[in-house]
Design a protein around this motif. Structure first.
Motif, PDB file in Angstrom:
ATOM      1  N   ARG A 128      -4.249 -11.267   5.723  1.00  0.00           N
ATOM      2  CA  ARG A 128      -4.789 -12.133   4.669  1.00  0.00           C
ATOM      3  C   ARG A 128      -5.824 -11.395   3.808  1.00  0.00           C
ATOM      4  O   ARG A 128      -5.841 -11.531   2.585  1.00  0.00           O
ATOM      5  CB  ARG A 128      -5.441 -13.385   5.285  1.00  0.00           C
ATOM      6  CG  ARG A 128      -4.476 -14.502   5.599  1.00  0.00           C
ATOM      7  CD  ARG A 128      -4.033 -15.181   4.315  1.00  0.00           C
ATOM      8  NE  ARG A 128      -2.641 -15.562   4.351  1.00  0.00           N
ATOM      9  CZ  ARG A 128      -2.180 -16.723   4.819  1.00  0.00           C
ATOM     10  NH1 ARG A 128      -2.999 -17.636   5.262  1.00  0.00           N
ATOM     11  NH2 ARG A 128      -0.892 -16.974   4.814  1.00  0.00           N
ATOM     12  N   ASP A 129      -6.675 -10.617   4.465  1.00  0.00           N
ATOM     13  CA  ASP A 129      -7.682  -9.826   3.753  1.00  0.00           C
ATOM     14  C   ASP A 129      -7.034  -8.881   2.748  1.00  0.00           C
ATOM     15  O   ASP A 129      -7.473  -8.776   1.598  1.00  0.00           O
ATOM     16  CB  ASP A 129      -8.484  -8.967   4.750  1.00  0.00           C
ATOM     17  CG  ASP A 129      -9.639  -9.740   5.360  1.00  0.00           C
ATOM     18  OD1 ASP A 129      -9.858 -10.894   4.938  1.00  0.00           O
ATOM     19  OD2 ASP A 129     -10.301  -9.189   6.261  1.00  0.00           O
ATOM     20  N   ILE A 130      -6.002  -8.180   3.215  1.00  0.00           N
ATOM     21  CA  ILE A 130      -5.312  -7.209   2.354  1.00  0.00           C
ATOM     22  C   ILE A 130      -4.689  -7.920   1.150  1.00  0.00           C
ATOM     23  O   ILE A 130      -4.821  -7.490   0.003  1.00  0.00           O
ATOM     24  CB  ILE A 130      -4.234  -6.442   3.158  1.00  0.00           C
ATOM     25  CG1 ILE A 130      -4.916  -5.563   4.215  1.00  0.00           C
ATOM     26  CG2 ILE A 130      -3.352  -5.597   2.247  1.00  0.00           C
ATOM     27  CD1 ILE A 130      -3.955  -4.996   5.257  1.00  0.00           C
ATOM     28  N   GLN A 131      -4.011  -9.046   1.421  1.00  0.00           N
ATOM     29  CA  GLN A 131      -3.392  -9.831   0.354  1.00  0.00           C
ATOM     30  C   GLN A 131      -4.436 -10.302  -0.675  1.00  0.00           C
ATOM     31  O   GLN A 131      -4.234 -10.191  -1.879  1.00  0.00           O
ATOM     32  CB  GLN A 131      -2.712 -11.077   0.950  1.00  0.00           C
ATOM     33  CG  GLN A 131      -1.579 -10.780   1.900  1.00  0.00           C
ATOM     34  CD  GLN A 131      -0.292 -10.458   1.185  1.00  0.00           C
ATOM     35  OE1 GLN A 131       0.076 -11.162   0.249  1.00  0.00           O
ATOM     36  NE2 GLN A 131       0.376  -9.410   1.580  1.00  0.00           N
ATOM     37  N   GLU A 175      -6.082  -1.673 -11.762  1.00  0.00           N
ATOM     38  CA  GLU A 175      -4.830  -1.042 -11.366  1.00  0.00           C
ATOM     39  C   GLU A 175      -4.700  -1.002  -9.850  1.00  0.00           C
ATOM     40  O   GLU A 175      -5.690  -0.830  -9.133  1.00  0.00           O
ATOM     41  CB  GLU A 175      -4.750   0.375 -11.921  1.00  0.00           C
ATOM     42  CG  GLU A 175      -3.304   0.820 -12.117  1.00  0.00           C
ATOM     43  CD  GLU A 175      -3.231   2.092 -12.958  1.00  0.00           C
ATOM     44  OE1 GLU A 175      -2.230   2.824 -12.809  1.00  0.00           O
ATOM     45  OE2 GLU A 175      -4.166   2.338 -13.727  1.00  0.00           O
ATOM     46  N   ILE A 176      -3.475  -1.210  -9.357  1.00  0.00           N
ATOM     47  CA  ILE A 176      -3.219  -1.158  -7.913  1.00  0.00           C
ATOM     48  C   ILE A 176      -2.471   0.137  -7.612  1.00  0.00           C
ATOM     49  O   ILE A 176      -1.436   0.427  -8.223  1.00  0.00           O
ATOM     50  CB  ILE A 176      -2.435  -2.406  -7.464  1.00  0.00           C
ATOM     51  CG1 ILE A 176      -3.361  -3.629  -7.566  1.00  0.00           C
ATOM     52  CG2 ILE A 176      -1.908  -2.250  -6.044  1.00  0.00           C
ATOM     53  CD1 ILE A 176      -2.648  -4.937  -7.629  1.00  0.00           C
ATOM     54  N   THR A 177      -3.035   0.910  -6.700  1.00  0.00           N
ATOM     55  CA  THR A 177      -2.439   2.223  -6.402  1.00  0.00           C
ATOM     56  C   THR A 177      -1.196   2.070  -5.518  1.00  0.00           C
ATOM     57  O   THR A 177      -1.009   1.067  -4.852  1.00  0.00           O
ATOM     58  CB  THR A 177      -3.451   3.126  -5.658  1.00  0.00           C
ATOM     59  OG1 THR A 177      -3.741   2.537  -4.379  1.00  0.00           O
ATOM     60  CG2 THR A 177      -4.754   3.273  -6.443  1.00  0.00           C
ATOM     61  N   GLN A 178      -0.364   3.132  -5.520  1.00  0.00           N
ATOM     62  CA  GLN A 178       0.836   3.158  -4.672  1.00  0.00           C
ATOM     63  C   GLN A 178       0.434   3.057  -3.197  1.00  0.00           C
ATOM     64  O   GLN A 178       1.109   2.399  -2.404  1.00  0.00           O
ATOM     65  CB  GLN A 178       1.629   4.457  -4.932  1.00  0.00           C
ATOM     66  CG  GLN A 178       2.982   4.510  -4.233  1.00  0.00           C
ATOM     67  CD  GLN A 178       3.871   3.310  -4.611  1.00  0.00           C
ATOM     68  OE1 GLN A 178       3.974   2.947  -5.777  1.00  0.00           O
ATOM     69  NE2 GLN A 178       4.494   2.679  -3.618  1.00  0.00           N
ATOM     70  N   HIS A 207       0.314   0.072   1.871  1.00  0.00           N
ATOM     71  CA  HIS A 207      -0.523  -0.525   2.904  1.00  0.00           C
ATOM     72  C   HIS A 207      -0.208  -2.028   3.041  1.00  0.00           C
ATOM     73  O   HIS A 207      -0.055  -2.555   4.151  1.00  0.00           O
ATOM     74  CB  HIS A 207      -1.996  -0.315   2.522  1.00  0.00           C
ATOM     75  CG  HIS A 207      -2.969  -0.734   3.568  1.00  0.00           C
ATOM     76  ND1 HIS A 207      -2.884  -0.351   4.885  1.00  0.00           N
ATOM     77  CD2 HIS A 207      -4.073  -1.533   3.492  1.00  0.00           C
ATOM     78  CE1 HIS A 207      -3.883  -0.884   5.574  1.00  0.00           C
ATOM     79  NE2 HIS A 207      -4.615  -1.612   4.757  1.00  0.00           N
ATOM     80  N   ALA A 208      -0.102  -2.700   1.910  1.00  0.00           N
ATOM     81  CA  ALA A 208       0.193  -4.143   1.913  1.00  0.00           C
ATOM     82  C   ALA A 208       1.575  -4.404   2.499  1.00  0.00           C
ATOM     83  O   ALA A 208       1.757  -5.326   3.301  1.00  0.00           O
ATOM     84  CB  ALA A 208       0.096  -4.699   0.489  1.00  0.00           C
ATOM     85  N   GLN A 209       2.555  -3.576   2.110  1.00  0.00           N
ATOM     86  CA  GLN A 209       3.925  -3.765   2.614  1.00  0.00           C
ATOM     87  C   GLN A 209       3.991  -3.560   4.128  1.00  0.00           C
ATOM     88  O   GLN A 209       4.694  -4.285   4.826  1.00  0.00           O
ATOM     89  CB  GLN A 209       4.892  -2.830   1.891  1.00  0.00           C
ATOM     90  CG  GLN A 209       5.260  -3.352   0.497  1.00  0.00           C
ATOM     91  CD  GLN A 209       6.102  -2.386  -0.310  1.00  0.00           C
ATOM     92  OE1 GLN A 209       6.220  -1.202   0.051  1.00  0.00           O
ATOM     93  NE2 GLN A 209       6.679  -2.873  -1.399  1.00  0.00           N
TER      94      GLN A 209
END
Ligand code: CA
Ligand code: CA
Lengths: 115, 115
Positions: free
Chosen positions: B45-48, B60-63, B68-70
């Motif tokens: 949940r934190d990551i999301q 911007e969201i890095t690769q 990490h999220a996936q």
């Protein structure tokens, strides 16, 4: 599940039949029937929307844009029917927010605060 | 107005008593009662949440962050109870969206599309 939809339809009907909704519809129709009022209101909405979009996109808003927006607010507020329409819209927003707060209670209880 | 609140309370009660809500509560309690599952889910949940906040702020969201999220999605989906909880949450989101769509019909009719 069917009970949920019955209840939602009951709430939809109550909203549609509320004094606040009928007043909103009447004022909206009155503004739309008056071409100069409609133009003034549409222009105001455009300005608001563009500012919101810039804000949401994280773009900077210039002092000129702020001044322009404030002038358009002052202009529509001087128009009796538009001013009343905006008040009716604000009341409706507050009602919707209160209804949502009631309906979302079970989820709020579960999660603490619902995002 | 009082009718509106009666109807909203009726819908709130129907939601609270729905199978879907009861299932969600049961799964949520099951995950929270298991410390390792709770930690895994909280971390997910934190990551999301952090990704969402960056997106909303227009950052911007890095690769690396996407990877990490996936990975954290793949991890929680392998946990039977968490996977079921997430499915229950998705079903609840869809129900809420449908209820909102029903309730907002009067305003949608007035404005064309409600923002
Ligand atoms: Ca009812
Ligand atoms: Ca007034």
């Amino acid at each position: 599940m069917s009970n949920l939809y019955d209840e939602a339809n009951g709430l939809e009907k109550a909203l549609r039949e509320s004094t606040e909704y009928k007043e909103l519809v009447a004022l909206y129709e009155q503004v739309n029937a008056d071409e100069s009022a409609k133009n003034m209101f549409d222009n105001f909405r455009d300005i608001q929307l563009k500012l919101q979009q810039k804000q949401m996109a994280g773009q900077e808003i210039t002092q000129e844009e702020v001044d322009h927006a404030q002038k358009s607010v002052a202009l529509v507020q001087q128009h009796e029917t538009i001013a009343r329409l905006m008040e009716a819209e604000q009341r409706m927003s507050m009602i919707i927010a209160e209804l949502n707060k009631i309906i979302m209670k079970p989820l709020e209880e579960l999660y603490g605060a619902v995002e």
